[in-house]
Design a protein around this motif. Structure first.
Motif, short mmCIF file in Angstrom:
data_model
loop_
_atom_site.label_atom_id
_atom_site.label_comp_id
_atom_site.label_asym_id
_atom_site.label_seq_id
_atom_site.Cartn_x
_atom_site.Cartn_y
_atom_site.Cartn_z
N LEU A 49 91.58 -20.95 128.80
CA LEU A 49 92.56 -20.21 128.01
C LEU A 49 93.81 -21.08 127.83
N LEU A 50 94.18 -21.35 126.60
CA LEU A 50 95.39 -22.11 126.32
C LEU A 50 96.58 -21.20 126.04
N ARG A 51 96.31 -20.07 125.39
CA ARG A 51 97.37 -19.11 125.10
C ARG A 51 96.75 -17.72 125.05
N GLY A 52 97.41 -16.80 125.71
CA GLY A 52 97.02 -15.41 125.62
C GLY A 52 95.94 -15.03 126.61
N PRO A 53 95.33 -13.92 126.37
CA PRO A 53 95.51 -13.04 125.22
C PRO A 53 96.86 -12.33 125.24
N GLU A 54 97.45 -12.24 124.06
CA GLU A 54 98.75 -11.58 123.89
C GLU A 54 98.59 -10.47 122.85
N SER A 55 99.08 -9.30 123.21
CA SER A 55 99.05 -8.18 122.27
C SER A 55 100.46 -7.87 121.80
N GLY A 56 100.57 -7.47 120.55
CA GLY A 56 101.87 -7.13 119.99
C GLY A 56 101.71 -6.46 118.64
N LEU A 57 102.78 -6.44 117.89
CA LEU A 57 102.77 -5.82 116.58
C LEU A 57 102.94 -6.88 115.50
N VAL A 58 102.27 -6.68 114.38
CA VAL A 58 102.37 -7.56 113.22
C VAL A 58 102.86 -6.71 112.06
N ALA A 59 103.90 -7.16 111.37
CA ALA A 59 104.43 -6.42 110.22
C ALA A 59 103.50 -6.59 109.03
N LEU A 60 103.27 -5.50 108.33
CA LEU A 60 102.43 -5.52 107.14
C LEU A 60 103.29 -5.37 105.90
#
Length: 160
Positions: A49-60
């Motif tokens: 694993l290099l990054r994450g897992p990361e959870s968040g919000l993405v603007a649409l």
């Protein structure tokens, strides 16, 4: 621009389009189907694993009428992850939802698809079947929707 540069740019565009298609199919696939495809391949690379897992919000963003001014529609939950497999290839994934296991699997598939020795297997055993399942589901939905379609029409009176 030299001819060699143009050819390389075109080849890069084709490669990028293929990778976009692969990531789109994998991100939209149900987690259960991804796992079933994974088991059928028998692949088991070492994964870092290099990054994450990361959870968040993405603007649409949306556009009025599809082409008008952009506006904020809302947010969607998303998970991203980056992995490196034993061959040194790096895979990325960003999926909607908070399923970190699915995101990791998509990233591993992305890394494997970049390995020329595994690319054909990934296409044949994972991407093509998942794409076929998605198109069958779309066709079924279109068929169900068409069965409930109501056509409205106006009768013209002879006075006009």
């Amino acid at each position: 621009m030299a001819l060699a540069d143009k050819v390389q740019d075109e080849a890069g565009d084709e490669g990028a389009a293929g990778r976009r298609r692969l990531l789109s199919v994998l991100a939209k696939a149900p987690a259960g189907e991804l796992i079933a495809c994974w088991k059928r391949t028998g692949l088991d690379p070492s994964v870092e694993l290099l990054r994450g897992p990361e959870s968040g919000l993405v603007a649409l963003q949306g556009r009025a009428g599809g082409t008008g001014q952009p506006f904020h529609v809302g947010e969607v939950s998303a998970t991203r992850v980056t992995v490196r497999i034993g061959s040194g290839h790096v895979g990325h994934a960003m999926i909607s939802g908070r399923d970190s296991r699915k995101a990791q699997l998509v990233a591993v598939f992305d890394a494997l698809a970049q390995d020329p020795a595994q690319a054909g297997l990934i296409e044949r055993e994972i991407v093509a079947p998942l794409e076929r399942l998605a198109s069958e589901a779309d066709a079924k939905l279109r068929e169900e929707t068409a069965a409930t379609r109501v056509n409205f029409f106006t009768m013209v009176r002879g006075e006009d």
